[in-house]
Write a protein that holds these residues in place. Structure first.
Motif, short mmCIF file in Angstrom:
data_model
loop_
_atom_site.label_atom_id
_atom_site.label_comp_id
_atom_site.label_asym_id
_atom_site.label_seq_id
_atom_site.Cartn_x
_atom_site.Cartn_y
_atom_site.Cartn_z
N GLY A 75 0.79 -1.23 0.00
CA GLY A 75 0.00 0.00 0.00
C GLY A 75 0.82 1.27 0.00
O GLY A 75 0.25 2.37 -0.12
N GLU A 76 2.13 1.18 0.14
CA GLU A 76 2.98 2.37 0.21
C GLU A 76 3.17 3.00 -1.17
O GLU A 76 3.25 2.30 -2.18
CB GLU A 76 4.35 2.01 0.80
N THR A 77 3.24 4.32 -1.20
CA THR A 77 3.57 5.06 -2.42
C THR A 77 4.96 5.66 -2.24
O THR A 77 5.23 6.35 -1.25
CB THR A 77 2.56 6.18 -2.69
N ARG A 78 5.85 5.40 -3.19
CA ARG A 78 7.21 5.94 -3.15
C ARG A 78 7.35 6.97 -4.27
O ARG A 78 7.02 6.70 -5.43
CB ARG A 78 8.24 4.83 -3.29
N ILE A 79 7.84 8.15 -3.92
CA ILE A 79 8.00 9.26 -4.87
C ILE A 79 9.38 9.86 -4.69
O ILE A 79 9.85 10.05 -3.56
CB ILE A 79 6.93 10.35 -4.67
N GLN A 80 10.00 10.19 -5.80
CA GLN A 80 11.30 10.86 -5.76
C GLN A 80 11.38 11.83 -6.93
O GLN A 80 10.95 11.51 -8.04
CB GLN A 80 12.43 9.83 -5.86
N ALA A 81 11.90 13.02 -6.69
CA ALA A 81 12.09 14.01 -7.74
C ALA A 81 13.53 14.52 -7.65
O ALA A 81 14.04 14.74 -6.54
CB ALA A 81 11.11 15.17 -7.60
N PHE A 82 14.17 14.73 -8.79
CA PHE A 82 15.56 15.20 -8.77
C PHE A 82 15.88 15.94 -10.07
O PHE A 82 15.23 15.74 -11.10
CB PHE A 82 16.53 14.03 -8.60
N SER A 83 16.87 16.80 -9.98
CA SER A 83 17.40 17.52 -11.13
C SER A 83 18.84 17.08 -11.32
O SER A 83 19.67 17.26 -10.41
CB SER A 83 17.33 19.04 -10.91
N PRO A 84 19.17 16.47 -12.46
CA PRO A 84 20.54 15.98 -12.67
C PRO A 84 21.57 17.09 -12.54
O PRO A 84 21.33 18.24 -12.92
CB PRO A 84 20.51 15.44 -14.10
N GLU A 85 22.72 16.74 -11.97
CA GLU A 85 23.79 17.70 -11.82
C GLU A 85 24.61 17.79 -13.10
O GLU A 85 24.43 17.00 -14.04
CB GLU A 85 24.69 17.27 -10.65
N ALA A 86 25.51 18.77 -13.16
CA ALA A 86 26.35 18.97 -14.34
C ALA A 86 27.14 17.69 -14.64
O ALA A 86 27.69 17.06 -13.74
CB ALA A 86 27.31 20.13 -14.10
N GLY A 87 27.13 17.32 -15.90
CA GLY A 87 27.86 16.13 -16.33
C GLY A 87 27.08 14.85 -16.25
O GLY A 87 27.53 13.80 -16.72
N ASP A 88 25.89 14.87 -15.66
CA ASP A 88 25.05 13.67 -15.57
C ASP A 88 24.58 13.30 -16.98
O ASP A 88 24.06 14.16 -17.71
CB ASP A 88 23.84 13.95 -14.67
N PRO A 89 24.76 12.03 -17.39
CA PRO A 89 24.33 11.62 -18.74
C PRO A 89 22.85 11.83 -18.99
O PRO A 89 22.41 11.89 -20.13
CB PRO A 89 24.70 10.13 -18.78
N SER A 90 22.05 11.92 -17.91
CA SER A 90 20.60 12.14 -18.09
C SER A 90 20.31 13.51 -18.66
O SER A 90 19.21 13.76 -19.17
CB SER A 90 19.88 11.98 -16.75
N GLY A 91 21.29 14.42 -18.56
CA GLY A 91 21.10 15.76 -19.11
C GLY A 91 20.71 16.77 -18.05
O GLY A 91 20.13 16.41 -17.02
N GLU A 92 21.08 18.02 -18.29
CA GLU A 92 20.83 19.09 -17.32
C GLU A 92 19.63 19.96 -17.69
O GLU A 92 19.29 20.89 -16.97
CB GLU A 92 22.08 19.98 -17.22
N ARG A 93 18.99 19.67 -18.81
CA ARG A 93 17.90 20.54 -19.28
C ARG A 93 16.60 20.30 -18.54
O ARG A 93 15.76 21.19 -18.48
CB ARG A 93 17.69 20.32 -20.78
N HIS A 94 16.42 19.08 -18.00
CA HIS A 94 15.14 18.73 -17.39
C HIS A 94 15.33 18.12 -16.01
O HIS A 94 16.44 17.77 -15.62
CB HIS A 94 14.39 17.74 -18.29
N SER A 95 14.23 18.01 -15.29
CA SER A 95 14.18 17.29 -14.01
C SER A 95 13.39 16.02 -14.22
O SER A 95 12.72 15.82 -15.25
CB SER A 95 13.55 18.17 -12.93
N PHE A 96 13.43 15.15 -13.21
CA PHE A 96 12.76 13.85 -13.33
C PHE A 96 11.96 13.54 -12.07
O PHE A 96 12.35 13.91 -10.96
CB PHE A 96 13.78 12.74 -13.58
N LEU A 97 10.85 12.87 -12.29
CA LEU A 97 9.94 12.48 -11.21
C LEU A 97 9.72 10.98 -11.32
O LEU A 97 9.37 10.46 -12.38
CB LEU A 97 8.62 13.22 -11.35
N LEU A 98 9.95 10.26 -10.21
CA LEU A 98 9.80 8.81 -10.16
C LEU A 98 8.70 8.45 -9.18
O LEU A 98 8.65 8.99 -8.07
CB LEU A 98 11.10 8.14 -9.73
#
Length: 589
Positions: A73-96
């Protein structure tokens, strides 16, 4: 590697996914290859191709880490903005997000992000059958394709607009958690709320008082129609009516709450409501059903104010002793069904047509039916027959005239003014809509507005504006507000025509307008008031009579400062060069 024939996935997508699987082999703690394939199987090729395989493998690994341990029943949420040099890119943030799979999840989270003004660039949403230990540790997860003994989980990854402030990300997570709590309460109590409707129908059907009038029969039919998948139930609560000398009170029975009206569920906490005036009379009347809009905004499935259905509860003497309050959203079938197919609405429509006393096959009869078919369903649900007759008559009487018309209705619960503005189609623009919205908000004393526009085949655009606020005036001068709307959307040429008619005999005004209205460019209209332009019209008339004239006029506009004068030059020839114009000005100062 799975084949396209076995999976139904396009070959190019499979190729892109396999690149991600290979990139993940170099990452520590990456998900198993089979889970990666299930994770990305529903993602479009354009999204997969727009990110590097390593970036997508990293995002999936981070999501996998979040979902490795989750209690029932638990909901897990995480939001982050990649740091400089992160392969995910610095233009956007991500929500999990990792949570139990339920209806309305994606719709509700997208609504929350949109309400927060956050754009979504990509969504990855695998639904997985998750096999976990008793402590919540993930043992295995695979694509959910049918019945399973394991928990079906929704894993959602949103690529969103860059959020540079860490606190904003924390606030976003809190907001989304609240939305998911609303979704959970709604889905868990869905069947209980439907059963409440069936119980209310049984009570209304069995009760001897008030008598089984046609209105009561239609109310029962509507509730049966509502229960049969025409309403998204979001909340329910019973309120007891306590009568007083000058006012009554609705006392919430907190433990009766379901859905978002559950006891202790956030902003929807139960509160005593005081009824007076028209609202008190409406609640005490024997009309069994009241339909309006709630003060609460929807966070589940679709935006806007929640629909409010109040079904009255009667005692043995036939007096109102309380209400069953249902909150939710009409489904799309309710909005697109013909009015003649919807209980309660069909009765109103029949009464409206009967009031007009028209042959349905006549021109006017068909016009009334056409307006009713396209009238906003919320207005058909909420308006009284008298209000509908007045509104429909006003709309039909427009015919094809280029006239602006305003009709207004005060909500039975005093929560809003419903305003229907008809604007000539060729005058309707976004700027016109904004002007009308602001004017109505100001005149109604409201805090916020919502609007919908319909631009049909007719010569008019229909703008429906809802003005909300606290302590709204119950009476307004609609004619004066309509005149203000007319003025607000008037063009420069409209104001010129009106000014001519105010200052000159009608025949002279019409002649001047018809001969010269097309001679004023946009730059002139933006600088010169119509009242000032009348003198220029007279100059043009003089030139028409004698083309050899040179007309000069030195004047100070009423809005200009003391240091500013205007020199106006009119002649029947080419434009005057600026050097010659300056010489003319010096000669006449």
């Amino acid at each position: 590697m799975a084949s396209t024939q076995a999976t139904g996935i396009p070959r190019r997508r499979i190729t892109l996914i396999e690149r991600i699987v290979r990139a993940a082999r170099t990452l520590r703690g990456a998900p198993p290859a089979a889970l990666l394939r299930d994770y990305f199987r529903g993602v479009g090729e354009e999204d997969l191709a727009s990110h590097s395989p390593r970036a997508l493998a990293l995002l999936a690994s981070r999501h996998y880490e979040l979902g490795k341990r989750r209690r029932p029943g638990e909901t897990r949420i995480q939001a982050f903005s990649p740091e400089a040099g992160d392969p995910s890119g610095e233009r956007h943030s991500f929500l999990l997000v990792v949570t139990d799979d339920r209806p309305f999840l994606v719709d509700s989270l997208n609504l929350a992000l949109s309400t927060a003004g956050i754009g979504v660039q990509m969504l990855i949403h695998p639904v997985l059958d998750a096999h976990r230990r008793g402590d919540g540790r993930l043992l295995a997860a695979m694509h959910a394709s049918g019945p399973s003994q394991h928990t079906r989980e929704s894993w959602q990854l949103y690529e969103i607009d860059r959020q540079s402030d860490e606190r904003r990300l924390e606030d976003l997570c809190m907001r989304l958690r609240s939305v998911l709590d609303d979704v959970r309460a709604t889905v868990e109590d869905w069947q209980s709320m439907r059963q409440k409707v069936r119980d209310v129908v049984a009570n209304l059907s069995a009760g001897a008082r008030p008598p089984r009038s046609q209105e009561r029969i239609e109310a029962i039919a509507l509730l049966q129609w509502v229960e049969a998948a025409h309403f998204v139930f979001v909340g329910y609560r019973y309120h007891a009516l306590k009568r007083g000398r000058a006012s009554d009170k609705l006392l919430p029975r907190a433990r009766s709450g379901l859905g978002i009206l559950r006891q202790g569920h956030g902003a929807a906490e139960a509160a005593v409501e005081t009824l007076s005036g028209a609202l008190r009379a409406a609640m005490q009347s024997r009309r069994p059903l009241l339909i309006t809009k709630s003060a609460l905004r929807s966070t589940v499935h679709r935006g806007g104010q929640l629909d409010h259905l109040a079904i009255k509860d009667f005692d043995a003497r036939g007096r109102v002793c309380g209400e069953h309050r249902f909150l939710g959203l009409w489904t799309s079938t309710a909005y697109f069904a013909s009015p003649g197919e919807i209980p309660v609405v069909r009765r109103k429509v029949a009464e409206v047509i009967d009031r007009f006393g028209l042959d349905p096959q006549s021109h006017d009869g068909k016009a009334v039916l056409a307006v009713l078919e396209t009238w906003p369903r919320d207005e058909l649900f909420q308006s009284t027959v008298d209000e509908l007759v007045a509104f429909i008559r006003g709309a039909v009487n427009l015919y094809e005239r280029r006239t602006t018309r305003l009709m207004m209705r005060y909500d039975a619960l005093g929560r809003f003014w419903s305003c229907m503005a008809f604007v000539p189609r060729d005058r309707y623009t976004t700027e016109v809509r904004l002007r009308i919205e602001e004017l109505l908000r100001e005149r109604c004393g409201g805090r916020q507005v919502e609007s919908q526009v319909q631009i049909a085949v007719s010569n008019h655009a229909r703008l429906h504006v809802m003005v909300r606020g606290e302590a709204l005036p119950t009476q307004l001068n609609v004619e004066a507000i309509e005149a203000a709307v007319v003025a607000a959307i008037a063009t420069w040429t409209d104001r010129l025509r009106a000014t001519l008619l105010e200052t000159l005999p009608p025949t002279r005004a019409a002649a001047l307008f018809e001969r010269h209205v097309g001679r004023f460019p946009a730059a002139y209209q933006s600088e010169v008031e119509p009242r000032t332009a009348i003198d220029d019209l007279e100059a043009l008339e003089a030139l028409s009579a004698d083309p050899t004239l040179l007309h000069l006029r030195l004047h100070r506009p009423a809005t200009a400062g003391k240091q500013l004068v205007h020199l106006r030059v009119a002649r029947h020839a080419a434009a005057v060069p600026i050097a010659e114009l300056l010489q003319i000005g010096r000669a006449h100062v």
